[in-house]
Design a protein around this motif. Structure first.
Motif, PDB file in Angstrom:
ATOM      1  N   MET A  10     -21.963  73.016  38.661  1.00 17.07           N
ATOM      2  CA  MET A  10     -20.782  72.886  37.812  1.00 17.07           C
ATOM      3  C   MET A  10     -20.270  71.445  37.867  1.00 17.07           C
ATOM      4  O   MET A  10     -20.190  70.846  38.943  1.00 17.07           O
ATOM      5  N   HIS A  11     -19.946  70.907  36.716  1.00 17.90           N
ATOM      6  CA  HIS A  11     -19.466  69.530  36.635  1.00 17.90           C
ATOM      7  C   HIS A  11     -18.040  69.442  37.165  1.00 17.90           C
ATOM      8  O   HIS A  11     -17.150  70.169  36.746  1.00 17.90           O
ATOM      9  N   SER A  12     -17.825  68.538  38.122  1.00 24.60           N
ATOM     10  CA  SER A  12     -16.500  68.333  38.693  1.00 24.60           C
ATOM     11  C   SER A  12     -15.743  67.286  37.884  1.00 24.60           C
ATOM     12  O   SER A  12     -16.292  66.225  37.560  1.00 24.60           O
ATOM     13  N   HIS A  13     -14.498  67.592  37.537  1.00 25.62           N
ATOM     14  CA  HIS A  13     -13.694  66.675  36.729  1.00 25.62           C
ATOM     15  C   HIS A  13     -12.472  66.226  37.529  1.00 25.62           C
ATOM     16  O   HIS A  13     -11.459  66.937  37.573  1.00 25.62           O
ATOM     17  N   PRO A  14     -12.541  65.054  38.162  1.00 22.42           N
ATOM     18  CA  PRO A  14     -11.357  64.552  38.861  1.00 22.42           C
ATOM     19  C   PRO A  14     -10.196  64.382  37.886  1.00 22.42           C
ATOM     20  O   PRO A  14     -10.386  63.946  36.748  1.00 22.42           O
ATOM     21  N   ALA A  15      -9.007  64.752  38.316  1.00 21.58           N
ATOM     22  CA  ALA A  15      -7.835  64.651  37.452  1.00 21.58           C
ATOM     23  C   ALA A  15      -7.641  63.220  36.981  1.00 21.58           C
ATOM     24  O   ALA A  15      -7.888  62.272  37.729  1.00 21.58           O
ATOM     25  N   PRO A  16      -7.222  63.036  35.733  1.00 18.99           N
ATOM     26  CA  PRO A  16      -7.009  61.677  35.213  1.00 18.99           C
ATOM     27  C   PRO A  16      -5.964  60.941  36.039  1.00 18.99           C
ATOM     28  O   PRO A  16      -5.082  61.543  36.646  1.00 18.99           O
ATOM     29  N   PRO A  17      -6.043  59.606  36.064  1.00 18.02           N
ATOM     30  CA  PRO A  17      -5.076  58.826  36.843  1.00 18.02           C
ATOM     31  C   PRO A  17      -3.656  58.990  36.304  1.00 18.02           C
ATOM     32  O   PRO A  17      -3.429  58.926  35.097  1.00 18.02           O
ATOM     33  N   PHE A  18      -2.724  59.216  37.207  1.00 20.63           N
ATOM     34  CA  PHE A  18      -1.308  59.258  36.854  1.00 20.63           C
ATOM     35  C   PHE A  18      -0.491  58.997  38.102  1.00 20.63           C
ATOM     36  O   PHE A  18      -0.656  59.661  39.116  1.00 20.63           O
ATOM     37  N   ASP A  19       0.390  58.004  38.031  1.00 18.08           N
ATOM     38  CA  ASP A  19       1.280  57.651  39.122  1.00 18.08           C
ATOM     39  C   ASP A  19       2.705  57.841  38.628  1.00 18.08           C
ATOM     40  O   ASP A  19       3.173  57.087  37.773  1.00 18.08           O
ATOM     41  N   ALA A  20       3.390  58.858  39.135  1.00 23.54           N
ATOM     42  CA  ALA A  20       4.729  59.196  38.650  1.00 23.54           C
ATOM     43  C   ALA A  20       5.708  58.043  38.842  1.00 23.54           C
ATOM     44  O   ALA A  20       6.525  57.750  37.950  1.00 23.54           O
ATOM     45  N   TRP A  21       5.621  57.373  39.987  1.00 20.54           N
ATOM     46  CA  TRP A  21       6.547  56.269  40.235  1.00 20.54           C
ATOM     47  C   TRP A  21       6.292  55.111  39.274  1.00 20.54           C
ATOM     48  O   TRP A  21       7.223  54.527  38.708  1.00 20.54           O
ATOM     49  N   ALA A  22       5.001  54.762  39.078  1.00 15.19           N
ATOM     50  CA  ALA A  22       4.668  53.685  38.150  1.00 15.19           C
ATOM     51  C   ALA A  22       5.115  54.036  36.736  1.00 15.19           C
ATOM     52  O   ALA A  22       5.599  53.175  35.982  1.00 15.19           O
ATOM     53  N   TRP A  23       4.967  55.307  36.372  1.00 17.34           N
ATOM     54  CA  TRP A  23       5.362  55.748  35.037  1.00 17.34           C
ATOM     55  C   TRP A  23       6.874  55.634  34.856  1.00 17.34           C
ATOM     56  O   TRP A  23       7.355  55.126  33.836  1.00 17.34           O
ATOM     57  N   LEU A  24       7.636  56.092  35.835  1.00 13.64           N
ATOM     58  CA  LEU A  24       9.095  56.006  35.743  1.00 13.64           C
ATOM     59  C   LEU A  24       9.564  54.555  35.710  1.00 13.64           C
ATOM     60  O   LEU A  24      10.473  54.196  34.951  1.00 13.64           O
ATOM     61  N   GLN A  25       8.946  53.706  36.518  1.00 14.42           N
ATOM     62  CA  GLN A  25       9.324  52.294  36.540  1.00 14.42           C
ATOM     63  C   GLN A  25       9.010  51.628  35.208  1.00 14.42           C
ATOM     64  O   GLN A  25       9.833  50.875  34.669  1.00 14.42           O
ATOM     65  N   ALA A  26       7.826  51.901  34.660  1.00 14.03           N
ATOM     66  CA  ALA A  26       7.445  51.298  33.377  1.00 14.03           C
ATOM     67  C   ALA A  26       8.371  51.756  32.256  1.00 14.03           C
ATOM     68  O   ALA A  26       8.789  50.954  31.411  1.00 14.03           O
ATOM     69  N   CYS A  27       8.701  53.045  32.247  1.00 13.13           N
ATOM     70  CA  CYS A  27       9.605  53.557  31.216  1.00 13.13           C
ATOM     71  C   CYS A  27      11.000  52.955  31.366  1.00 13.13           C
ATOM     72  O   CYS A  27      11.641  52.583  30.365  1.00 13.13           O
ATOM     73  N   ASN A  28      11.474  52.828  32.583  1.00 14.80           N
ATOM     74  CA  ASN A  28      12.798  52.268  32.825  1.00 14.80           C
ATOM     75  C   ASN A  28      12.857  50.814  32.370  1.00 14.80           C
ATOM     76  O   ASN A  28      13.796  50.402  31.665  1.00 14.80           O
ATOM     77  N   GLU A  29      11.861  50.025  32.750  1.00 21.34           N
ATOM     78  CA  GLU A  29      11.860  48.606  32.386  1.00 21.34           C
ATOM     79  C   GLU A  29      11.676  48.417  30.880  1.00 21.34           C
ATOM     80  O   GLU A  29      12.300  47.540  30.272  1.00 21.34           O
ATOM     81  N   THR A  30      10.845  49.240  30.268  1.00 21.13           N
ATOM     82  CA  THR A  30      10.639  49.152  28.818  1.00 21.13           C
ATOM     83  C   THR A  30      11.905  49.531  28.070  1.00 21.13           C
ATOM     84  O   THR A  30      12.266  48.901  27.074  1.00 21.13           O
ATOM     85  N   ALA A  31      12.603  50.553  28.558  1.00 21.42           N
ATOM     86  CA  ALA A  31      13.861  50.961  27.936  1.00 21.42           C
ATOM     87  C   ALA A  31      14.923  49.871  28.074  1.00 21.42           C
ATOM     88  O   ALA A  31      15.698  49.624  27.134  1.00 21.42           O
ATOM     89  N   LEU A  32      14.967  49.193  29.218  1.00 22.81           N
ATOM     90  CA  LEU A  32      15.934  48.112  29.407  1.00 22.81           C
ATOM     91  C   LEU A  32      15.694  46.981  28.396  1.00 22.81           C
ATOM     92  O   LEU A  32      16.646  46.446  27.825  1.00 22.81           O
TER      93      LEU A  32
END
Length: 395
Positions: A1-23
Motif C-alpha cells: 500500500m502506498h504511504s502518503h505523508p501528510a502535506p506540510p503545514f505549520d500552524a504557527w507559521a500560518w498564523l504568523q503569515a496571516c497576521n503579518e499579511t493582514a497588518l
C-alpha cells in the motif's frame, strides 16, 4: 500500500503569515517596509551562510543589488548545492517527482516539491518549506479576493473545482492537492480536481455535475467553457472565477465576468514564487511587495524606469529560506505603472506579458469543432514527448 505523508503545514507559521499579511493590508505604509527588510536580511543571511551555491556567487556582495542575477539553468545545474538543507538533493527530489501518486506528499517530512514544465526552455524543481507555503496561503486568503473581502476565510464552507495540468507535480495541482488533504483546517475549501486534458464536452459535463461555487482554472480554459455557457450547453452558477497560469486580457476578463455573472479573480505567479501579484476589483495586478521583490531589467541587466516594459525580471522570493531565490531571472516582460491604480490600493501596480498561447480548434465529426486548450497540448508535448522548446503550426 502506498504511504502518503501528510502535506506540510505549520500552524504557527500560518498564523504568523496571516497576521503579518493582514497588518500590511490595513496599513502598508507602516508595516510593509520593515517586514520586507527583515525578511530580506534573513534570506540573504541564510543564502550566504547555508547555501554553497549562493556562497560561491556572493563575491563580497553587500546588498541584493550587488548580487549577479542567476538563471534557472544555473540553479538546476547546481541543485545539490542550492538549498540550505543539505538533505535536499536532486536525486531525492526526482525520485519523488517520478511517483505520480506522491503529489502533495511531504518530502523529507517537511517540504512540498513541485516542478515547472519548462516552457522557458529549462524545467525546474522547487522545494517549498512550511514558511513559504504559509505565505502563499495568507496571500490567497487575504488578497486574491480583493480589499473588500480581505478579512474573509476564502475556503470556509465553499466548494471549488480546479481544472489544471495533472499527471505531474506541477505547482498548481501540488498546491491544490495539499489544500484538499488539509480539509480539517478551518480555511481549507472543499476541492475537486479535473484534468485540463479532459475533452471539453466531458469536462463541461463533469463541472455541471459538480456545480462548484468557485472555478479555478486558466483563462484559455475559462474562455472555452464560457463559449459553451453562452451557447446554452453549460449552466454553471459561479460565485467567483479564479484565474492564473496565463495572461488575462481586459476583453477576456469582461467576457468571463458577463458570461458567468460573477467576480473574476486573477493572479500572477510562477513555479519560483506561487503568489507574486493579485488583481484588484478593477482587474489591475498589484505586486505583493512585502513577500516578493521584482526588479524590471533591460537587455543589459540595468533597471528600467516605471512605465517602461522590462526585457526580463529578477525575482527574489522573501518567503522561502530553504531553497533561496535571490535575483532569479524570469523571462516575463513586466511593466510597473507610473501612476497609482484607481482602486486605491497602495501596492505597486504592474502589467505582465507572460504566457498567452492560442486555443487550437480542429474540425470534428458532424460539422463540430474540437477545442484543444494550450495547456493541454503543452502538457502532452512536454511530458509525453520530452520537448521543452517547440512550435506548433496549424496549416
Amino acid at each position: 500500500m502506498h504511504s502518503h505523508p501528510a502535506p506540510p503545514f505549520d500552524a504557527w507559521a500560518w498564523l504568523q503569515a496571516c497576521n503579518e499579511t493582514a497588518l500590511v493590508n490595513l496599513d502598508r505604509k507602516t508595516w510593509a517596509g520593515p517586514l520586507r527588510e527583515r525578511r530580506l536580511a534573513a534570506l540573504m543571511h541564510a543564502a550566504q551562510h547555508d547555501s554553497p551555491l549562493y556562497r560561491r556567487r556572493w563575491h563580497g556582495a553587500r546588498t541584493l543589488a550587488d548580487l549577479e542575477p542567476v538563471s534557472k539553468a544555473e540553479l538546476m545545474h547546481g541543485f545539490d548545492d542550492w538549498a540550505t538543507d543539505r538533505a535536499i538533493t536532486r536525486e531525492g527530489a526526482e525520485a519523488l517527482l517520478a511517483d505520480p501518486e506522491a503529489v502533495g506528499d511531504a518530502w523529507l517530512g517537511r517540504y512540498l516539491v513541485w516542478s515547472s514544465s519548462g516552457t522557458s526552455g529549462e524545467p525546474g524543481i522547487f522545494v517549498q518549506d512550511a514558511a513559504s507555503l504559509a505565505a502563499y496561503d495568507a496571500i490567497d486568503t487575504l488578497r486574491l479576493r480583493g480589499p473588500a473581502q480581505a478579512t474573509g476565510l476564502w475556503g470556509l464552507g465553499r466548494s471549488f473545482a480546479y481544472v489544471g495540468a495533472t499527471g505531474g507535480h506541477f505547482a498548481g495541482v501540488a498546491s491544490v492537492e495539499r489544500l484538499r488533504r488539509l480539509a480539517w483546517a478551518p480555511w481549507a475549501p472543499r476541492l475537486q480536481v479535473l484534468s485540463v486534458l479532459t475533452p471539453l464536452p466531458e469536462l463541461a459535463a463533469a463541472l455541471q455535475a459538480m456545480s462548484p461555487q468557485v472555478l479555478v482554472t486558466y483563462p484559455s480554459c475559462a474562455m472555452a467553457l464560457a463559449a459553451l455557457q453562452q451557447d446554452g450547453d453549460l449552466h454553471l452558477r459561479l460565485d467567483e472565477l479564479w484565474l492564473g497560469g496565463e495572461q488575462l486580457s481586459g476583453a477576456q476578463r469582461l467576457c468571463l465576468g458577463q458570461t458567468f455573472a460573477c467576480p473574476v479573480r486573477n493572479n500572477y505567479g510562477a513555479s519560483e514564487c506561487y503568489a507574486i501579484a493579485s488583481a484588484c476589483p478593477l482587474g489591475q495586478l498589484h505586486l505583493n511587495d512585502d513577500w516578493v521583490l521584482l526588479e524590471t531589467l533591460d537587455r543589459q541587466g540595468r533597471p528600467v524606469a516605471p512605465g517602461e516594459t522590462a526585457h526580463t525580471v529578477a525575482l527574489t522570493n522573501l518567503a522561502n529560506r530553504t531553497q533561496p531565490l535571490l535575483r532569479c531571472v524570469l523571462t516575463d516582460q513586466v511593466r510597473y505603472l507610473a501612476t497609482s491604480c484607481a482602486c486605491g490600493s497602495r501596492f505597486p501596480a504592474i502589467e505582465v506579458q507572460g504566457r498567452a498561447d492560442d486555443t487550437l480548434e480542429l474540425p470534428a465529426a458532424h460539422g463540430q469543432r474540437a477545442v484543444l486548450l494550450p495547456l493541454a497540448l503543452e502538457t502532452v508535448i512536454e511530458e509525453g514527448g520530452g520537448a521543452t522548446q517547440f512550435q506548433l503550426l496549424q496549416l
